[in-house]
Design a protein around this motif. Structure first.
Motif, PDB file in Angstrom:
ATOM      1  N   GLU A  78       0.916  -1.196   0.111  1.00 31.96           N
ATOM      2  CA  GLU A  78       0.339  -0.380   0.217  1.00 31.96           C
ATOM      3  C   GLU A  78       0.380   1.066  -0.324  1.00 31.96           C
ATOM      4  N   THR A  79       2.272   0.875   0.206  1.00 27.88           N
ATOM      5  CA  THR A  79       3.163   2.418   0.248  1.00 27.88           C
ATOM      6  C   THR A  79       4.090   1.933  -0.071  1.00 27.88           C
ATOM      7  N   THR A  80       4.820   3.160  -0.728  1.00 26.78           N
ATOM      8  CA  THR A  80       6.262   2.431  -1.065  1.00 26.78           C
ATOM      9  C   THR A  80       7.691   3.801  -0.466  1.00 26.78           C
ATOM     10  N   ALA A  81       6.882   4.143   0.725  1.00 28.57           N
ATOM     11  CA  ALA A  81       7.743   4.898   1.905  1.00 28.57           C
ATOM     12  C   ALA A  81       8.159   3.385   2.921  1.00 28.57           C
ATOM     13  N   PRO A  82       9.669   3.753   3.235  1.00 30.75           N
ATOM     14  CA  PRO A  82       9.677   2.864   4.281  1.00 30.75           C
ATOM     15  C   PRO A  82       9.428   2.462   5.278  1.00 30.75           C
ATOM     16  N   LEU A  83       8.992   1.611   5.908  1.00 28.88           N
ATOM     17  CA  LEU A  83       7.755   0.882   7.274  1.00 28.88           C
ATOM     18  C   LEU A  83       9.054   0.782   8.134  1.00 28.88           C
ATOM     19  N   PHE A  84       8.902   1.383   9.552  1.00 29.69           N
ATOM     20  CA  PHE A  84       9.335   1.408  10.551  1.00 29.69           C
ATOM     21  C   PHE A  84       8.513   1.331  11.958  1.00 29.69           C
ATOM     22  N   PHE A 122      17.355  -3.783  10.807  1.00 31.47           N
ATOM     23  CA  PHE A 122      17.414  -3.638   9.681  1.00 31.47           C
ATOM     24  C   PHE A 122      17.534  -4.710   8.719  1.00 31.47           C
ATOM     25  N   GLU A 123      16.438  -3.997   7.749  1.00 33.46           N
ATOM     26  CA  GLU A 123      16.386  -5.208   7.188  1.00 33.46           C
ATOM     27  C   GLU A 123      17.280  -5.537   6.081  1.00 33.46           C
ATOM     28  N   LEU A 124      17.872  -4.604   5.249  1.00 30.86           N
ATOM     29  CA  LEU A 124      18.457  -3.460   4.275  1.00 30.86           C
ATOM     30  C   LEU A 124      20.666  -3.805   5.441  1.00 30.86           C
ATOM     31  N   THR A 125      21.300  -3.573   4.997  1.00 30.89           N
ATOM     32  CA  THR A 125      23.038  -3.491   5.377  1.00 30.89           C
ATOM     33  C   THR A 125      23.023  -2.042   5.661  1.00 30.89           C
ATOM     34  N   ASP A 126      24.184  -1.665   6.382  1.00 32.14           N
ATOM     35  CA  ASP A 126      24.493  -0.400   6.626  1.00 32.14           C
ATOM     36  C   ASP A 126      23.339   0.854   7.363  1.00 32.14           C
ATOM     37  N   PHE A 127      22.810  -0.120   8.127  1.00 27.87           N
ATOM     38  CA  PHE A 127      21.583   0.242   9.225  1.00 27.87           C
ATOM     39  C   PHE A 127      21.003   1.086   8.150  1.00 27.87           C
ATOM     40  N   ASN A 128      20.308   0.751   7.405  1.00 25.28           N
ATOM     41  CA  ASN A 128      19.523   1.700   6.394  1.00 25.28           C
ATOM     42  C   ASN A 128      18.283   1.334   6.318  1.00 25.28           C
ATOM     43  N   ALA A 129      17.453   1.896   6.698  1.00 25.79           N
ATOM     44  CA  ALA A 129      15.636   1.655   7.166  1.00 25.79           C
ATOM     45  C   ALA A 129      15.126   1.875   5.916  1.00 25.79           C
ATOM     46  N   GLY A 178      13.157  -0.939   5.772  1.00 23.86           N
ATOM     47  CA  GLY A 178      12.469  -1.382   7.149  1.00 23.86           C
ATOM     48  C   GLY A 178      13.305  -1.419   7.893  1.00 23.86           C
ATOM     49  N   GLU A 179      13.109  -0.941   9.523  1.00 23.00           N
ATOM     50  CA  GLU A 179      13.160  -0.869  10.775  1.00 23.00           C
ATOM     51  C   GLU A 179      12.942  -1.931  11.598  1.00 23.00           C
ATOM     52  N   PHE A 180      12.936  -2.964  12.482  1.00 22.18           N
ATOM     53  CA  PHE A 180      12.237  -3.294  14.208  1.00 22.18           C
ATOM     54  C   PHE A 180      13.068  -2.699  15.054  1.00 22.18           C
ATOM     55  N   PHE A 181      11.666  -1.907  15.730  1.00 26.08           N
ATOM     56  CA  PHE A 181      12.288  -0.883  16.622  1.00 26.08           C
ATOM     57  C   PHE A 181      11.800  -1.775  17.993  1.00 26.08           C
ATOM     58  N   ALA A 182      13.043  -1.824  19.446  1.00 26.28           N
ATOM     59  CA  ALA A 182      12.903  -2.445  20.371  1.00 26.28           C
ATOM     60  C   ALA A 182      13.409  -0.732  21.518  1.00 26.28           C
ATOM     61  N   PRO A 220      10.943 -11.853  23.097  1.00 27.46           N
ATOM     62  CA  PRO A 220      11.969 -13.176  22.816  1.00 27.46           C
ATOM     63  C   PRO A 220      11.364 -13.806  21.676  1.00 27.46           C
ATOM     64  N   ASP A 221      10.276 -13.560  20.689  1.00 24.33           N
ATOM     65  CA  ASP A 221       9.719 -14.133  19.403  1.00 24.33           C
ATOM     66  C   ASP A 221       9.964 -12.714  18.348  1.00 24.33           C
ATOM     67  N   LEU A 222       9.726 -12.793  17.246  1.00 22.70           N
ATOM     68  CA  LEU A 222       9.978 -11.633  16.152  1.00 22.70           C
ATOM     69  C   LEU A 222       8.918 -12.534  15.569  1.00 22.70           C
ATOM     70  N   THR A 223       8.847 -13.250  15.396  1.00 20.69           N
ATOM     71  CA  THR A 223       7.988 -14.254  14.254  1.00 20.69           C
ATOM     72  C   THR A 223       6.623 -12.961  14.029  1.00 20.69           C
ATOM     73  N   PRO A 224       5.760 -13.241  14.968  1.00 18.31           N
ATOM     74  CA  PRO A 224       4.745 -12.557  15.420  1.00 18.31           C
ATOM     75  C   PRO A 224       4.624 -10.738  14.598  1.00 18.31           C
ATOM     76  N   PHE A 225       6.412 -10.329  14.938  1.00 20.19           N
ATOM     77  CA  PHE A 225       6.255  -8.669  14.474  1.00 20.19           C
ATOM     78  C   PHE A 225       6.381  -8.978  12.917  1.00 20.19           C
ATOM     79  N   GLY A 226       6.914 -10.783  11.733  1.00 21.70           N
ATOM     80  CA  GLY A 226       7.039 -10.168  10.860  1.00 21.70           C
ATOM     81  C   GLY A 226       8.688 -10.438  10.884  1.00 21.70           C
ATOM     82  N   TRP A 227       9.278 -10.051  11.584  1.00 19.57           N
ATOM     83  CA  TRP A 227      10.572  -9.819  11.310  1.00 19.57           C
ATOM     84  C   TRP A 227      12.084 -11.057  11.791  1.00 19.57           C
ATOM     85  N   ASN A 228      11.214 -12.396  11.627  1.00 19.53           N
ATOM     86  CA  ASN A 228      11.894 -13.765  12.314  1.00 19.53           C
ATOM     87  C   ASN A 228      13.049 -13.505  10.907  1.00 19.53           C
ATOM     88  N   ASP A 229      14.067 -13.976  11.268  1.00 17.29           N
ATOM     89  CA  ASP A 229      15.069 -13.893  10.710  1.00 17.29           C
ATOM     90  C   ASP A 229      15.345 -13.084   9.082  1.00 17.29           C
TER      91      ASP A 229
END
Length: 159
Positions: A4-10, A119-126, A129-133, A140-149
């Motif tokens: 729905e968007t071309t902007a990065p998602l944080f 960060f999904e990309l190298t060089d801390f490039n958001a 996308g970025e997952f912020f804790a 303890p599990d990144l899967t529910p947030f779509g960030w596993n592996d």
């Protein structure tokens, strides 16, 4: 979500009606502001590692964050101190005889005194996308947030 968007998602975990939810923002500052409003749970330090929780006093936690290969803080581990990170996880060895790397392998992270980002990309490039804790919270599990592996670079902001 990106269709729905071309902007990065944080992204960050949020609390909604006493449940953990994924918050996705197109503006990083809005994400940071909302993430830092997480309610602290004074009993969270005694919860099982498998539950998402936030400490009432993050300053009492260690200043390092531990990233784990598997959910539930299991498998290979990589510790990252304050104001440090890895801009390219494909060059960071892991596993038996160090024949594997950490790129797209992180599944959980421990409590930390400081804010942490994946960060999904190298060089801390958001830009992808970025997952912020937020400081004081475990994931303890990144899967529910779509960030596993999914992480290619990681940072312990240490401030």
């Amino acid at each position: 979500m990106n269709a729905e968007t071309t902007a990065p998602l944080f992204m960050t975990r949020l609390v909604h009606d006493s449940s953990v939810a994924l918050g996705a923002f197109t503006d990083r500052e809005a994400m940071l502001s909302e993430a830092r409003r997480l309610p602290a749970d004074s009993q969270s330090a005694t919860r099982p590692r498998s539950e998402h929780a936030c400490a009432s006093n993050p300053d009492s936690l260690e200043d390092i964050v531990r990233f784990w290969e598997d959910a539930g803080e299991q498998g290979d581990i990589r510790s990252v101190g304050p104001r440090l990170g890895y801009k390219d996880l494909s060059g960071l060895h892991r596993g038996f005889l160090s024949t594997q790397n950490w790129n797209n392998i992180i599944s959980s992270l421990s409590w930390c005194r400081f804010d942490v980002s994946l960060f999904e990309l190298t060089d801390f490039n958001a830009s992808e996308g970025e997952f912020f804790a937020p400081k004081g919270c475990n994931t303890p599990d990144l899967t529910p947030f779509g960030w596993n592996d999914r992480a290619s670079s990681i940072a312990n902001w240490g401030t």
